[in-house]
Design a protein around this motif. Structure first.
Motif, PDB file in Angstrom:
ATOM      1  N   LEU A 476      39.328  38.129  43.276  1.00 34.76           N
ATOM      2  CA  LEU A 476      38.756  37.471  42.096  1.00 34.76           C
ATOM      3  C   LEU A 476      39.808  37.259  41.012  1.00 34.76           C
ATOM      4  O   LEU A 476      39.841  36.218  40.354  1.00 34.76           O
ATOM      5  CB  LEU A 476      37.595  38.306  41.552  1.00 34.76           C
ATOM      6  CG  LEU A 476      36.290  38.223  42.342  1.00 34.76           C
ATOM      7  CD1 LEU A 476      35.345  39.347  41.933  1.00 34.76           C
ATOM      8  CD2 LEU A 476      35.621  36.857  42.117  1.00 34.76           C
ATOM      9  N   ARG A 479      41.961  34.346  42.101  1.00 36.04           N
ATOM     10  CA  ARG A 479      41.284  33.064  41.932  1.00 36.04           C
ATOM     11  C   ARG A 479      41.129  32.713  40.460  1.00 36.04           C
ATOM     12  O   ARG A 479      41.272  31.544  40.064  1.00 36.04           O
ATOM     13  CB  ARG A 479      39.912  33.094  42.631  1.00 36.04           C
ATOM     14  CG  ARG A 479      39.271  31.709  42.715  1.00 36.04           C
ATOM     15  CD  ARG A 479      38.043  31.702  43.587  1.00 36.04           C
ATOM     16  NE  ARG A 479      36.923  32.413  42.984  1.00 36.04           N
ATOM     17  CZ  ARG A 479      35.717  32.513  43.521  1.00 36.04           C
ATOM     18  NH1 ARG A 479      35.479  31.947  44.721  1.00 36.04           N
ATOM     19  NH2 ARG A 479      34.748  33.172  42.936  1.00 36.04           N
ATOM     20  N   GLY A 480      40.863  33.710  39.620  1.00 40.45           N
ATOM     21  CA  GLY A 480      40.736  33.458  38.191  1.00 40.45           C
ATOM     22  C   GLY A 480      42.042  32.955  37.591  1.00 40.45           C
ATOM     23  O   GLY A 480      42.049  32.013  36.788  1.00 40.45           O
ATOM     24  N   ARG A 483      42.553  29.361  38.822  1.00 39.85           N
ATOM     25  CA  ARG A 483      41.640  28.439  38.145  1.00 39.85           C
ATOM     26  C   ARG A 483      42.087  28.183  36.703  1.00 39.85           C
ATOM     27  O   ARG A 483      41.989  27.060  36.198  1.00 39.85           O
ATOM     28  CB  ARG A 483      40.219  29.025  38.157  1.00 39.85           C
ATOM     29  CG  ARG A 483      39.479  28.827  39.469  1.00 39.85           C
ATOM     30  CD  ARG A 483      38.120  29.504  39.453  1.00 39.85           C
ATOM     31  NE  ARG A 483      37.269  29.041  40.547  1.00 39.85           N
ATOM     32  CZ  ARG A 483      36.087  29.547  40.849  1.00 39.85           C
ATOM     33  NH1 ARG A 483      35.612  30.569  40.153  1.00 39.85           N
ATOM     34  NH2 ARG A 483      35.384  29.058  41.847  1.00 39.85           N
ATOM     35  N   ASN A 490      35.105  28.559  34.916  1.00 39.26           N
ATOM     36  CA  ASN A 490      34.709  29.791  35.622  1.00 39.26           C
ATOM     37  C   ASN A 490      35.847  30.779  35.830  1.00 39.26           C
ATOM     38  O   ASN A 490      35.649  31.792  36.505  1.00 39.26           O
ATOM     39  CB  ASN A 490      34.060  29.478  36.988  1.00 39.26           C
ATOM     40  CG  ASN A 490      32.863  28.559  36.860  1.00 39.26           C
ATOM     41  OD1 ASN A 490      32.107  28.649  35.903  1.00 39.26           O
ATOM     42  ND2 ASN A 490      32.711  27.660  37.811  1.00 39.26           N
ATOM     43  N   TYR A 491      37.024  30.514  35.260  1.00 40.10           N
ATOM     44  CA  TYR A 491      38.100  31.494  35.466  1.00 40.10           C
ATOM     45  C   TYR A 491      37.769  32.811  34.772  1.00 40.10           C
ATOM     46  O   TYR A 491      38.074  33.890  35.298  1.00 40.10           O
ATOM     47  CB  TYR A 491      39.449  30.936  34.985  1.00 40.10           C
ATOM     48  CG  TYR A 491      39.580  30.720  33.505  1.00 40.10           C
ATOM     49  CD1 TYR A 491      40.041  31.726  32.669  1.00 40.10           C
ATOM     50  CD2 TYR A 491      39.283  29.475  32.935  1.00 40.10           C
ATOM     51  CE1 TYR A 491      40.185  31.522  31.306  1.00 40.10           C
ATOM     52  CE2 TYR A 491      39.415  29.266  31.590  1.00 40.10           C
ATOM     53  CZ  TYR A 491      39.863  30.283  30.772  1.00 40.10           C
ATOM     54  OH  TYR A 491      40.000  30.081  29.417  1.00 40.10           O
ATOM     55  N   ASP A 493      34.753  33.979  34.374  1.00 37.30           N
ATOM     56  CA  ASP A 493      33.721  34.639  35.188  1.00 37.30           C
ATOM     57  C   ASP A 493      34.380  35.464  36.297  1.00 37.30           C
ATOM     58  O   ASP A 493      33.993  36.610  36.559  1.00 37.30           O
ATOM     59  CB  ASP A 493      32.786  33.593  35.802  1.00 37.30           C
ATOM     60  CG  ASP A 493      31.945  32.884  34.756  1.00 37.30           C
ATOM     61  OD1 ASP A 493      31.809  33.437  33.646  1.00 37.30           O
ATOM     62  OD2 ASP A 493      31.449  31.780  35.049  1.00 37.30           O
ATOM     63  N   ASP A 494      35.389  34.863  36.955  1.00 35.90           N
ATOM     64  CA  ASP A 494      36.103  35.596  38.014  1.00 35.90           C
ATOM     65  C   ASP A 494      36.776  36.849  37.454  1.00 35.90           C
ATOM     66  O   ASP A 494      36.698  37.934  38.052  1.00 35.90           O
ATOM     67  CB  ASP A 494      37.169  34.694  38.656  1.00 35.90           C
ATOM     68  CG  ASP A 494      36.585  33.747  39.684  1.00 35.90           C
ATOM     69  OD1 ASP A 494      35.424  33.944  40.092  1.00 35.90           O
ATOM     70  OD2 ASP A 494      37.289  32.800  40.090  1.00 35.90           O
ATOM     71  N   ARG A 497      34.225  39.540  36.481  1.00 37.88           N
ATOM     72  CA  ARG A 497      33.676  40.178  37.682  1.00 37.88           C
ATOM     73  C   ARG A 497      34.686  41.151  38.278  1.00 37.88           C
ATOM     74  O   ARG A 497      34.339  42.242  38.730  1.00 37.88           O
ATOM     75  CB  ARG A 497      33.293  39.118  38.717  1.00 37.88           C
ATOM     76  CG  ARG A 497      31.954  38.410  38.440  1.00 37.88           C
ATOM     77  CD  ARG A 497      31.645  37.425  39.557  1.00 37.88           C
ATOM     78  NE  ARG A 497      31.534  38.090  40.856  1.00 37.88           N
ATOM     79  CZ  ARG A 497      31.673  37.483  42.029  1.00 37.88           C
ATOM     80  NH1 ARG A 497      31.971  36.187  42.071  1.00 37.88           N
ATOM     81  NH2 ARG A 497      31.527  38.156  43.148  1.00 37.88           N
TER      82      ARG A 497
END
Length: 949
Positions: A476, A479-480, A483, A490-491, A493-494, A497
């Motif tokens: 995550l 990916r964040g 992004r 949504n970066y 959000d990653d 999380r």
């Protein structure tokens, strides 16, 4: 090979002209294309022999299957320099005195520095810095051959060297490539197109030989004049390709027998050799275009005597050439024909023998070449299990060289072979999800952002967050980050999380996840979360001994807590972060600390201290080998306080030096923005327009933050106003007002509001409402607030408001803003009937504006003084006629003599640019438009009647 070099006068002329330009210090690159066999290598050999005292360094890209070896030409060049100068001799030329970046290319330079995004930048900087240092002694010619085989890492470094050539460095870069290899999707095509747009890059293409040149070449090879029939046959079959001409003449033997196909033509010379030599050449063909002697001996199984006996006919027959400690095929087409001629069983057996030889002794080849060739041979031998294991090892070797594209290719191969190899996880010691995680990280480093996101997503699909929260958090976070770099939603959000999944006990991973999250929180409403998260990241990283993460968290904390007040406390916080970063060799954190601290100091109005920290940071960047990345960013942060302080000529020098390094486009736009500010203030509107046009192109390509977008908006408004297009300025301001993000930083909003207010537009009421709700943090923003208040006040309180604004700018040491507010204060004083106060203010404003060479402002001051009938600020200012300084009188005297700016510069021993500034000031003070009018005014006033010179 022909003893005579035929044709190519035009191509040699192009290269000769380029060498002349390079000798004079001009950035110069030549791209030389041509089909296989057309003579690119021979051209380079002839050019090198004619290059005089220039140091010619040649490195070729090496084919390995369908891909090239990472950094192969640069490793070859570096190895030659070490042989000739010794390791210490080369090390002495590397900028910053550290060779840990070059250790990624040659193990002679020790252990590489730490991995990370900045490691690649350091390597690139050190290679270019080394070439430039060599060029201080004599002109350097770097020849990179066979770029059609270049891997991604080699192409990236080549692009860097071409783009970032420093003006003044006597460096010529020549790149050769096969045009017939460049199919539509060949990765070299976009690079050639991109480099072709660089102003100092020249492209040339070798044509085939004419019939007359074929006659001359044939006569040289045959040692007698060929008959017309022979020429007809040779020219028709070769179509003017020099390699084919030579091969045809060699095989024809003066008769009419000609090979039927290109393959037959290329192999005919081989087939005349002894059988043992032919067998050795087939073995060598599986090793690539160039093969080390020790590796050939190991694979062939021959002792030294037998190997030499088999090699000599190949070298004598000009099929192989000795190349350093190994051998190379005279032409790649010959190797390709030999390799393609192998039977399937031979192909597999030969590649297996190469792989087994390398397994026994990988040190036969330098790293990472040995590991990558091992992976290639097992893959070519169709041994899936060994191919998977060796690809995993090659990925690790490529990582040490920051060859991210090669590392990504090897990791991708591991994933491709995964399902074909039983027990794959046991063979390499990690499971598939861990491979996906690492591949996602490397794809990010290689710039393959979309692929990185997809790989992280694939890993997340295979992970149960409850069973393995740590791996889920790692994926995550990756990916964040990716992004965020892509500007995708949504970066956060990653990252949130990921932070929630990491167990709460102190670990390095938890610290890294929290630090990343804190750094990415930019909105004002997220500030409390940013500070709390950074604090926790700092505490955990300190507890687990993760210095780099601790340093980054400290920087985020120092910046987030800074409200441009109590700066001594914040400066101490930055010093602590710098100390932690320095102890752990975290170069990226050291540079980020300098960038953040200078930004904070400038935002607080502490211009002198900001300039000093930025100047020190630029020097550090040069020592770390990051001059063209972090160094140019810090040049932005150095130019800004110099502009504020009125040290404009010094600021322009900083900008020019940074632009010479060809920084990334966003950095270039920011640097040019400060140059545009000075051009606007000095009345050079055409220059300002050119600079802003360049910035518009950059800003149109992406989304940027407040510190880039809002100053550009302000400059656009000021340019329109300066050109007299007040209506256009008002219209642009109205559009900007509609699009303004009211949650933007107050630091960058206040200057925009002041520029809008100067227009006296119908939306002044709206501006007042915005200003009333806008925060004021620190003395600099307070000065803008006071200026805004003065511009929008009017009435009895106007003089007092202007006085407060003048006092604020005086306290900050910003002469241009002070002078502009003094003019506003003088107008208010005149409206109140205070002529003496107006005269005093205008006198001070004139003194400041003259020191800055701010011609438009000087014109405003003199015009106001003339209209008000105030002496002391116009014609008699400073005790000189018409308010001219002593130097301006000297320049005007030369103008009346009809001298050009260049002639005036030579006569007065000053620069042409300084003369231009003085002439602009003179025109403004005399209220004339041309040099002729200025001379006529001087004659009319008999200023130089006593001059007999």
């Amino acid at each position: 090979m022909s003893p005579q070099f035929v044709g190519r006068a035009r191509e040699l002329g192009v290269l000769g002209d380029a060498l002349t330009r390079a000798r004079s210090g001009a950035s110069t690159t030549v791209l030389v294309g041509g089909e296989a066999g057309v003579g690119k290598t021979r051209l380079m050999k002839e050019f090198a022999e004619r290059a005089g005292d220039a140091l010619v360094l040649v490195g070729g890209c090496l084919e390995l299957g369908t891909e090239g070896l990472p950094f192969a030409p640069f490793t070859a060049v570096l190895r030659r320099l070490v042989r000739e100068m010794g390791r210490d001799g080369v090390a002495a030329l590397v900028p910053g005195g550290t060779t840990r970046g070059l250790a990624r290319l040659l193990p002679e330079f020790g252990e590489p520095d730490k991995d990370g995004a900045e490691a690649r930048a350091r390597l690139f900087e050190q290679v270019l810095g080394l070439l430039e240092r060599l060029a201080e002694e004599r002109t350097v010619v770097l020849v990179v051959e066979d770029a059609h085989w270049a891997d991604r890492s080699t192409r990236d470094l080549l692009s860097f060297l071409v783009r970032y050539q420093r003006t003044g460095a006597r460096l010529l870069i020549v790149v050769t490539y096969r045009t017939d290899e460049l199919h539509r999707n060949h990765p070299l095509r976009p690079l050639l197109a991109e480099l072709g747009r660089v102003e100092w890059v020249t492209r040339t293409e070798l044509r085939r030989l004419t019939r007359r040149e074929v006659v001359k070449l044939s006569a040289s090879i045959m040692e007698h004049a060929p008959s017309p029939a022979e020429i007809d046959l040779v020219y028709a079959r070769s179509e003017g390709n020099p390699l084919f001409v030579e091969a045809l003449l060699s095989e024809a033997g003066g008769g009419d027998a000609m090979p039927e196909s290109l393959r037959d033509l290329l192999l005919a010379g081989v087939e005349r050799l002894p059988e043992e030599t032919q067998e050795l050449l087939r073995v060598a063909s599986a090793g690539g275009q160039r093969i080390e002697h020790d590796l050939l001996a190991a694979v062939s199984g021959l002792d030294e005597s037998a190997l030499s006996r088999a090699l000599r006919p190949a070298v004598a027959g000009n099929v192989l050439v000795v190349d350093g400690e190994g051998y190379a095929f005279r032409h790649a087409l010959i190797r390709e024909a030999l390799h393609d001629d192998l039977l399937p069983g031979e192909h597999t057996r030969l590649h297996t023998r190469y792989a087994e030889a390398l397994e026994r002794d990988l040190s036969i080849l330098p790293a990472p070449r040995g590991a990558i060739e091992l992976a290639h041979h097992w893959h070519a031998a169709h041994d899936s299990a060994q191919a998977l294991v060796s690809a995993w090892g090659a990925a690790a070797a490529a990582r040490k060289s920051t060859a991210y594209d090669e590392q990504l290719r090897m990791l991708s191969r591991v994933l491709e072979l995964w399902d074909q190899v039983p027990g794959a996880a046991a063979r390499i010691g990690v499971d598939r999800v861990q491979v996906l995680r690492q591949t996602s990280t490397v794809a990010h480093l290689a710039g393959e952002y979309e692929r990185s996101i997809a790989l992280a997503g694939a890993g997340l699909a295979e992970v149960d967050p409850e069973a393995d929260p740590i791996m889920a958090a790692v994926l995550l976070r990756q990916r964040g980050l990716t992004r965020y770099d892509l500007g995708r939603p949504n970066y956060l959000d990653d990252l949130r999380r990921a932070a929630a999944l990491v167990p709460e006990e102190p670990t390095k991973l938890r610290a890294q996840v929290l630090e990343t999250l804190s750094r990415m929180l930019h909105r004002p409403e997220s500030w409390p979360e940013k500070i709390a998260t950074a604090q926790l990241a700092m505490e955990i990283s300190h507890a687990v001994g993760d210095g780099p993460t601790e340093a980054h968290a400290l920087i985020t904390l120092a910046w987030a807590r800074c409200r441009f007040t109590d700066m001594e406390t914040h400066i101490e916080a930055f010093a602590r972060a710098r100390s932690v970063a320095g102890r752990h060799g975290a170069y990226n954190a050291v540079m980020r600390c300098a960038i953040s601290e200078t930004d904070a100091l400038e935002g607080a109005g502490l211009h002198e201290r900001a300039a000093q920290v930025a100047r020190d940071g630029v020097a550090e960047a040069e020592r770390y080998g990051l001059a063209r990345t972090s160094g140019t960013f810090l040049s932005i942060n150095l130019a800004e306080p110099l502009v504020s302080l009125g040290r404009w000529d010094e600021a322009l020098q900083v900008v020019e030096r940074a632009l010479e390094l060809s920084p990334p486009p966003p950095y270039r736009a920011s640097l040019q923005g400060f140059a545009a500010d000075i051009a606007l203030a000095r009345g050079d509107l055409d220059r300002a327009e050119t600079l802003l046009a360049d910035s518009r192109v950059v800003l149109a390509r992406g989304s940027f933050r407040d510190q880039t977008v809002l100053p550009h908006l302000r400059r656009e408004i000021e340019l329109l106003r300066a050109r007299g297009d007040v209506a256009g300025a008002v219209e642009a301001a109205a559009r900007g007002l509609d699009e303004l993000d009211l949650s933007s930083s107050s630091r960058y909003l206040w200057p925009v509001l002041v520029s809008f207010a100067e227009l006296e537009a119908p939306f002044t009421g709206t501006l007042r409402e915005l200003a009333a709700g806008l925060a004021v943090e620190g003395a600099l923003q307070e000065a803008y607030r006071r200026t805004f208040a003065a511009l929008t006040s009017g009435g009895a309180g106007s003089a007092e408001a202007w006085g407060a604004a003048v006092a604020a700018w005086t306290g900050l040491g910003q002469p241009y803003s002070e002078a502009r507010c003094l003019v506003g204060a003088a107008r208010a004083a005149l409206a109140a009937g205070d002529r003496q106060g107006a005269a005093t203010g205008l006198g001070r404003a004139r003194e400041l504006a003259a020191g800055l060479a701010a011609a438009p402002l000087l014109g405003q001051i003199d015009a106001l003084a003339r209209r008000a009938g105030i002496g002391g600020s116009g014609d008699e200012a400073g005790g000189q006629p018409l308010g001219l300084t002593a130097r301006e009188l000297e320049v005007l005297r030369e103008v009346t003599r009809g001298h050009s700016n260049k002639e005036i510069a030579q006569a007065l021993f000053i620069s042409v640019k300084t003369v231009s500034v003085h002439v602009s000031n003179i025109l403004a003070k005399l209220g004339v438009a041309t040099r002729g009018e200025a001379a006529a005014t001087a004659h009319r006033l008999r200023l130089f009647d006593g001059d007999t010179a």
